[in-house]
Design a protein around this motif. Structure first.
Motif, short mmCIF file in Angstrom:
data_model
loop_
_atom_site.label_atom_id
_atom_site.label_comp_id
_atom_site.label_asym_id
_atom_site.label_seq_id
_atom_site.Cartn_x
_atom_site.Cartn_y
_atom_site.Cartn_z
N ALA A 197 0.84 -1.20 0.00
CA ALA A 197 0.00 0.00 0.00
C ALA A 197 0.87 1.25 0.00
N THR A 198 0.29 2.37 -0.33
CA THR A 198 1.00 3.64 -0.33
C THR A 198 1.01 4.21 1.08
N LEU A 199 2.16 4.71 1.50
CA LEU A 199 2.29 5.34 2.81
C LEU A 199 2.52 6.83 2.61
N VAL A 200 1.61 7.63 3.15
CA VAL A 200 1.73 9.09 3.11
C VAL A 200 2.22 9.52 4.49
N ILE A 201 3.39 10.14 4.54
CA ILE A 201 3.97 10.53 5.82
C ILE A 201 3.63 11.99 6.11
N ALA A 202 2.91 12.21 7.21
CA ALA A 202 2.53 13.56 7.61
C ALA A 202 3.73 14.28 8.21
N ARG A 203 3.86 15.54 7.89
CA ARG A 203 4.94 16.35 8.45
C ARG A 203 4.41 17.27 9.55
N THR A 204 3.16 17.07 9.92
CA THR A 204 2.53 17.94 10.90
C THR A 204 1.52 17.16 11.71
N ARG A 205 1.15 17.72 12.85
CA ARG A 205 0.04 17.19 13.65
C ARG A 205 -1.09 18.21 13.72
N PRO A 213 -4.32 19.83 12.91
CA PRO A 213 -5.51 19.26 12.26
C PRO A 213 -5.89 19.92 10.93
N ALA A 214 -5.77 21.25 10.85
CA ALA A 214 -6.12 21.93 9.59
C ALA A 214 -5.18 21.51 8.47
N GLU A 215 -3.89 21.40 8.76
CA GLU A 215 -2.93 20.97 7.75
C GLU A 215 -3.12 19.50 7.40
N LEU A 216 -3.41 18.67 8.41
CA LEU A 216 -3.66 17.25 8.15
C LEU A 216 -4.90 17.07 7.27
N ALA A 221 -10.49 16.35 16.56
CA ALA A 221 -10.10 17.61 15.92
C ALA A 221 -10.34 17.55 14.41
N LEU A 222 -10.02 16.42 13.79
CA LEU A 222 -10.22 16.29 12.35
C LEU A 222 -11.69 16.33 11.96
N LEU A 223 -12.55 15.80 12.82
CA LEU A 223 -13.99 15.84 12.52
C LEU A 223 -14.51 17.28 12.49
N ARG A 224 -13.84 18.18 13.21
CA ARG A 224 -14.24 19.59 13.22
C ARG A 224 -13.71 20.36 12.01
N GLU A 225 -12.70 19.80 11.35
CA GLU A 225 -12.12 20.47 10.18
C GLU A 225 -13.01 20.23 8.97
N ARG A 226 -13.33 21.29 8.26
CA ARG A 226 -14.20 21.20 7.10
C ARG A 226 -13.46 21.62 5.84
N LEU A 227 -13.64 20.85 4.79
CA LEU A 227 -13.13 21.18 3.46
C LEU A 227 -14.29 21.05 2.50
N ASP A 228 -14.65 22.11 1.84
CA ASP A 228 -15.81 22.11 0.94
C ASP A 228 -17.08 21.65 1.66
N GLY A 229 -17.21 22.02 2.93
CA GLY A 229 -18.40 21.68 3.70
C GLY A 229 -18.43 20.27 4.26
N LYS A 230 -17.39 19.47 3.97
CA LYS A 230 -17.36 18.09 4.45
C LYS A 230 -16.27 17.93 5.50
N SER A 231 -16.46 16.97 6.38
CA SER A 231 -15.45 16.66 7.38
C SER A 231 -14.19 16.15 6.69
#
Length: 127
Positions: free
Chosen positions: A56-64, A66-69, A90-100
Motif C-alpha cells: 500500500a502507499t504510505l503518506v507521511i505527515a509532516r505535521t500534527r 488538524p487543519a494541515e492534516l 479535531a479532524l472531525l471539526r475540520e471542514r473542506l468544501d463543507g465536508k469533514s
C-alpha cells in the motif's frame, strides 16, 4: 508510568500485523496516513510495516496540525489512518468544501486513550 519494553519476536510482529490488516480490511489499494512517530508501535508496525507488507502507499505527515492534516488527507486521497481519539475529534471539526476531513477515509483506527462513545458515533456518522 515508567516506560517499559515488551519483547516480541520478529515472526510474532509480522504475523500480528498481517492478521490484523486482513481483519480490518486493509488492501494494497489503500493510502495510509502516518501521523505517529515511527518510534511508536502504531507508526512503525501499524503504518510502515503494514504498508510494506501489503504494498500500500504510505503518506507521511509532516505535521500534527488538524487543519494541515485535513488538507493532506484530501490532497493525497488518504483512505486509512490510525490516530489517538483527540486527533480524530479535531479532524472531525475540520471542514473542506463543507465536508469533514474524515469523510474520505475508508478505515479509521483509534486507541491509546479512552474513546468517548460520542466520538465513535460521530466517526460512524461521517462515513
Amino acid at each position: 508510568g515508567r516506560p517499559k519494553g515488551v519483547p516480541r519476536r520478529h515472526d510474532q510482529v509480522l504475523r500480528n500485523r498481517w492478521v490484523t490488516s486482513q481483519l480490518h480490511g486493509y488492501s494494497r489499494d489503500d493510502r495510509l496516513l502516518a501521523v505517529p512517530e515511527f518510534s511508536h508501535t502504531l507508526g512503525l508496525h501499524g503504518n510502515l510495516l503494514r504498508s510494506l507488507m501489503l504494498g500500500a502507499t504510505l503518506v507521511i505527515a509532516r505535521t500534527r496540525n488538524p487543519a494541515e492534516l485535513a488538507t493532506v488527507i484530501r490532497a493525497q486521497h488518504v483512505t486509512a489512518m490510525g490516530a489517538p481519539p483527540s486527533l480524530f475529534a479535531a479532524l472531525l471539526r475540520e471542514r473542506l468544501d463543507g465536508k469533514s476531513a474524515c469523510s474520505g477515509l475508508r478505515l479509521a483506527l483509534t486507541g491509546a486513550a479512552n474513546i468517548p462513545p460520542a466520538l465513535v458515533r460521530d466517526m460512524i456518522a461521517t462515513g
